[in-house]
Design an enzyme around this catalytic site. Structure first.
Site, short mmCIF file in Angstrom:
data_model
loop_
_atom_site.label_atom_id
_atom_site.label_comp_id
_atom_site.label_asym_id
_atom_site.label_seq_id
_atom_site.Cartn_x
_atom_site.Cartn_y
_atom_site.Cartn_z
N TYR A 153 0.90 -1.11 0.02
CA TYR A 153 -0.05 -0.19 -0.04
C TYR A 153 0.83 1.29 -0.02
O TYR A 153 0.40 2.37 -0.68
CB TYR A 153 -1.02 -0.03 1.14
N LYS A 160 -3.62 8.17 3.15
CA LYS A 160 -4.76 7.76 4.01
C LYS A 160 -4.51 8.24 5.51
O LYS A 160 -5.27 8.55 6.04
CB LYS A 160 -5.04 6.39 4.02
#
Length: 254
Positions: A153, A160
């Site tokens: 990720y 995020k």
């Protein structure tokens, strides 16, 4: 009466009918809301997908990196709705170099794009919609738990984490306008966004087994229902919160 009876919503991020945003728009209409969608780039595709909703809504163009689009957003939404009670931020993008295990080699230019589109746009969208939210309302963003360094990720995880921090500052500054700001942190789902992540199968293989409640990689409705609850009047004193809809993985340290 539905949960969102009479509510006026702007929903971003509907690209396919497998997206969380599509489920949000569908359920919102079924619960009595009027909806306007935004699209970026492939507007004709968004318009085609919009026809699959119970009541095909208007679709307006929004590139969150385009200042003119943001400056005119309230006026363009105002052509279809006389105000807004809720905004759904389902926008995220990172160049391929930001994902898939390339963390140490990603250029600032690509990281900057990821942060602009995936993090800063949360503030940009909220501020652009503020003139239409004279009676308060709710802003809800879609998140992926940023408390851990997940495999593959990479810089989207950093984006995020920034989104989670941004939501708290927005909650602080928009509270005086009667606007609540919250996030829904969904588990991995087989959306268009997920398919763009190299190595996404690592999540697919492990998440359902780790989740105490189990996890359906194709079911966007649980996350959408959480969004609807936060958009409704049933959370009048909740802001700056992250609601996890991930089968419980975030809570068990797996």
């Amino acid at each position: 009466m539905g949960l969102l009876d009479g509510k006026r919503l702007l929903v971003t991020g509907v690209l396919t009918d497998s997206s969380i945003a599509f489920s949000v728009a569908k359920l919102a209409q079924e619960e009595g809301a009027s909806v306007v969608l935004t699209g970026f780039g492939r507007l004709s595709l968004v318009e085609r997908i919009a026809k699959r909703l119970p009541e095909p809504p208007p679709v307006i163009e929004l590139d969150v990196q385009n200042t003119e689009h943001l400056d005119t957003l309230a006026d363009r939404v105002g052509e279809h709705l006389d105000g807004l009670d809720g905004v759904v931020h389902s926008i995220g993008f990172a160049p391929q170099t930001c994902l898939g295990g390339n963390f140490l080699n990603t250029s600032w230019e690509d990281v900057a794009t990821a942060l602009h589109v995936s993090t800063y746009s949360f503030k940009s969208l909220a501020v652009a919609c503020l003139p239409l939210m004279k009676d308060g309302g709710a802003v809800v963003g879609l998140d992926f738990d940023a408390t851990k360094a997940w495999p593959v990720y990479d810089w989207m995880g950093v984006a995020k984490a920034g989104l989670e921090s941004c939501s708290r500052y927005l909650a602080r500054d928009l509270g005086k306008h009667g606007i609540r700001v919250n996030l829904v942190a969904a588990g991995p789902l087989r959306t268009m966004a997920a398919k763009s992540i190299p190595g996404f199968q690592e999540f697919e293989e492990s998440w359902p087994d780790k989740a105490p409640l189990g996890w359906d990689l194709t079911d966007t409705e649980p996350a959408a229902r959480a969004c609807l609850a936060l958009l409704s009047d049933w959370f009048p004193a909740t802001t700056g919160e992250i609601v996890h809809v991930d089968g419980g993985v975030h809570a068990i340290g797996a």
